[in-house]
Design a protein around this motif. Structure first.
Motif, PDB file in Angstrom:
ATOM      1  N   LYS A 294     -79.857 -55.178  20.058  1.00  0.00           N
ATOM      2  CA  LYS A 294     -79.614 -54.640  21.399  1.00  0.00           C
ATOM      3  C   LYS A 294     -78.113 -54.500  21.649  1.00  0.00           C
ATOM      4  O   LYS A 294     -77.658 -53.460  22.143  1.00  0.00           O
ATOM      5  CB  LYS A 294     -80.229 -55.558  22.454  1.00  0.00           C
TER       6      LYS A 294
ATOM      7  N   ALA B  55     -81.661 -59.627  19.584  1.00  0.00           N
ATOM      8  CA  ALA B  55     -80.481 -59.723  20.451  1.00  0.00           C
ATOM      9  C   ALA B  55     -79.303 -58.990  19.836  1.00  0.00           C
ATOM     10  O   ALA B  55     -78.568 -58.266  20.514  1.00  0.00           O
ATOM     11  CB  ALA B  55     -80.132 -61.192  20.691  1.00  0.00           C
TER      12      ALA B  55
ATOM     13  N   TYR C 120     -76.386 -65.572  24.950  1.00  0.00           N
ATOM     14  CA  TYR C 120     -76.921 -65.378  26.302  1.00  0.00           C
ATOM     15  C   TYR C 120     -78.244 -64.614  26.255  1.00  0.00           C
ATOM     16  O   TYR C 120     -79.231 -65.002  26.901  1.00  0.00           O
ATOM     17  CB  TYR C 120     -75.903 -64.632  27.160  1.00  0.00           C
ATOM     18  N   LEU C 121     -78.293 -63.528  25.491  1.00  0.00           N
ATOM     19  CA  LEU C 121     -79.512 -62.722  25.393  1.00  0.00           C
ATOM     20  C   LEU C 121     -80.654 -63.538  24.782  1.00  0.00           C
ATOM     21  O   LEU C 121     -81.803 -63.453  25.231  1.00  0.00           O
ATOM     22  CB  LEU C 121     -79.252 -61.473  24.538  1.00  0.00           C
TER      23      LEU C 121
ATOM     24  N   CYS D  87     -81.493 -66.548  27.637  1.00  0.00           N
ATOM     25  CA  CYS D  87     -81.975 -66.154  28.967  1.00  0.00           C
ATOM     26  C   CYS D  87     -83.010 -65.040  28.952  1.00  0.00           C
ATOM     27  O   CYS D  87     -83.685 -64.818  29.949  1.00  0.00           O
ATOM     28  CB  CYS D  87     -80.796 -65.787  29.853  1.00  0.00           C
ATOM     29  N   HIS D  88     -83.112 -64.336  27.829  1.00  0.00           N
ATOM     30  CA  HIS D  88     -84.123 -63.282  27.729  1.00  0.00           C
ATOM     31  C   HIS D  88     -85.147 -63.584  26.638  1.00  0.00           C
ATOM     32  O   HIS D  88     -85.950 -62.725  26.287  1.00  0.00           O
ATOM     33  CB  HIS D  88     -83.455 -61.926  27.472  1.00  0.00           C
TER      34      HIS D  88
ATOM     35  N   TYR E  43     -71.040 -57.924  31.421  1.00  0.00           N
ATOM     36  CA  TYR E  43     -70.267 -56.936  30.672  1.00  0.00           C
ATOM     37  C   TYR E  43     -69.579 -57.612  29.489  1.00  0.00           C
ATOM     38  O   TYR E  43     -69.238 -58.796  29.537  1.00  0.00           O
ATOM     39  CB  TYR E  43     -69.192 -56.301  31.554  1.00  0.00           C
TER      40      TYR E  43
ATOM     41  N   SER F 258     -74.673 -64.478  37.930  1.00  0.00           N
ATOM     42  CA  SER F 258     -75.941 -63.809  38.202  1.00  0.00           C
ATOM     43  C   SER F 258     -76.608 -64.360  39.443  1.00  0.00           C
ATOM     44  O   SER F 258     -77.167 -63.630  40.255  1.00  0.00           O
ATOM     45  CB  SER F 258     -76.893 -64.078  37.044  1.00  0.00           C
TER      46      SER F 258
ATOM     47  N   ARG G 225     -71.468 -52.479  29.876  1.00  0.00           N
ATOM     48  CA  ARG G 225     -72.520 -53.249  30.556  1.00  0.00           C
ATOM     49  C   ARG G 225     -73.632 -53.566  29.552  1.00  0.00           C
ATOM     50  O   ARG G 225     -74.198 -52.671  28.934  1.00  0.00           O
ATOM     51  CB  ARG G 225     -73.081 -52.439  31.724  1.00  0.00           C
ATOM     52  N   VAL G 226     -73.944 -54.854  29.410  1.00  0.00           N
ATOM     53  CA  VAL G 226     -74.976 -55.293  28.471  1.00  0.00           C
ATOM     54  C   VAL G 226     -76.271 -55.618  29.208  1.00  0.00           C
ATOM     55  O   VAL G 226     -77.368 -55.392  28.702  1.00  0.00           O
ATOM     56  CB  VAL G 226     -74.503 -56.550  27.701  1.00  0.00           C
ATOM     57  N   ASP G 227     -76.125 -56.177  30.398  1.00  0.00           N
ATOM     58  CA  ASP G 227     -77.274 -56.616  31.185  1.00  0.00           C
ATOM     59  C   ASP G 227     -76.873 -56.537  32.655  1.00  0.00           C
ATOM     60  O   ASP G 227     -75.698 -56.336  32.965  1.00  0.00           O
ATOM     61  CB  ASP G 227     -77.631 -58.060  30.784  1.00  0.00           C
ATOM     62  N   ALA G 228     -77.815 -56.713  33.535  1.00  0.00           N
ATOM     63  CA  ALA G 228     -77.485 -56.694  34.963  1.00  0.00           C
ATOM     64  C   ALA G 228     -76.436 -57.766  35.261  1.00  0.00           C
ATOM     65  O   ALA G 228     -76.688 -58.952  35.096  1.00  0.00           O
ATOM     66  CB  ALA G 228     -78.743 -56.951  35.786  1.00  0.00           C
TER      67      ALA G 228
END
Length: 283
Positions: free
Chosen positions: A114, A111, A99-100, A103-104, A9, A75, A3-6
């Motif tokens: 992390k 990124a 994506y990171l 979106c973040h 995966y 999401s 799992r990388v983020d809510a």
């Protein structure tokens, strides 16, 4: 599978072998970035396949927007998505890093750090690193396109950024002032060095007030977005109209246009700032 983020995966092709494990993790969407399309583990999964070799010359950048839209769709529905390649180290890592970043609002270094912390065996090839680390790559790719397709009768689909009105992602968006239709995301804006102001417009006579004044950019120059495709058919230049209300937003020219700051931008997809509004969320 990690799992990388809510709801996001990262994993390998082997993670598809047990559909029940995926279901137990809440995964409903599967994004495959590999040289071969996998068998569907269960008809209930929503699948997306991107053909890509793990080679430095492979252009993944063209697919990032499409992949991120797929991730965001999961999401949006409060579902979970598995992003995988063959072994889960390079191609899938590049997509998740993108994506990171998008979106973040993380920079490339953060990124990567992390993802590496969560999955220490991640190791992207140099080509993917370059595509993620160099924002100038988009401009370079568009410039090469104008050389390869001088008549632009068949612009490759992958050259268009995903239409932000069709998905939700937590980044700055720009909307039509007239009808509020979302037109492009902040990540689609292409930067350019500031020009020399009014002195760059040699064909115009300058007033005393203009001399020594540095003109600011009054337009955004973006990458082409999917909703623009119809406007490009068979022509090298033309107007860009809102796909919803048809109000004039700007213009495009594959041979280039001059920004108000004096800099020549090639190719040019120009949106006038006074025709769009910035928004921090998409609706």
């Amino acid at each position: 599978m990690i799992r990388v983020d809510a709801g996001v995966y990262i994993g390998a092709a082997s993670d598809l072998n047990d559909a029940q494990d995926l279901i137990n993790a809440g995964i409903t969407h599967i994004l495959t970035v590999d040289s071969e399309q996998p068998a569907v583990p269960d008809e209930s999964f929503r699948m997306k396949y991107i053909h890509a070799l793990d080679e430095s010359k492979t252009d993944l950048l063209s697919h990032f927007d499409d992949c991120i839209s797929f991730i965001c769709d999961a999401s949006e529905e409060s579902k979970a998505v598995l992003v995988h390649c063959h072994v889960g180290q390079s191609r899938s890592a590049a997509v998740v890093t993108a994506y990171l970043m998008k979106c973040h609002k993380m920079n490339f270094v953060d990124a990567c750090a992390k993802l590496q912390q969560l999955k220490p065996d991640v190791k992207m090839n140099e080509g993917f690193v370059d595509q993620l680390a160099l924002p100038q790559y988009k401009e370079y790719r568009l410039l090469k396109l104008t050389e390869k397709y001088p008549e632009l009768r068949n612009v490759p689909k992958e050259m268009f950024a995903a239409d932000p009105s069709l998905s939700t992602c937590s980044e700055v968006a720009y909307r039509c002032k007239m009808c509020r239709r979302t037109l492009f995301n902040g990540s689609s804006i292409l930067s350019h060095p500031v020009g020399h102001g009014p002195t760059a417009f040699g064909h115009k006579k300058l007033s005393n007030q203009q001399r020594g004044y540095e003109t600011q950019c009054t337009s955004y120059f973006t990458e082409p977005v999917q909703w623009m495709e119809q406007a490009f058919l068979g022509v090298m230049n033309g107007q860009l109209l809102c796909p919803k209300c048809s109000s004039k937003l700007g213009s495009f020219n594959w041979c280039g246009e001059q920004c108000s700051c004096g800099r020549w931008v090639t190719p040019a997809f120009q949106m006038h700032k006074n025709r769009v509004d910035e928004s921090n969320t998409l609706v």
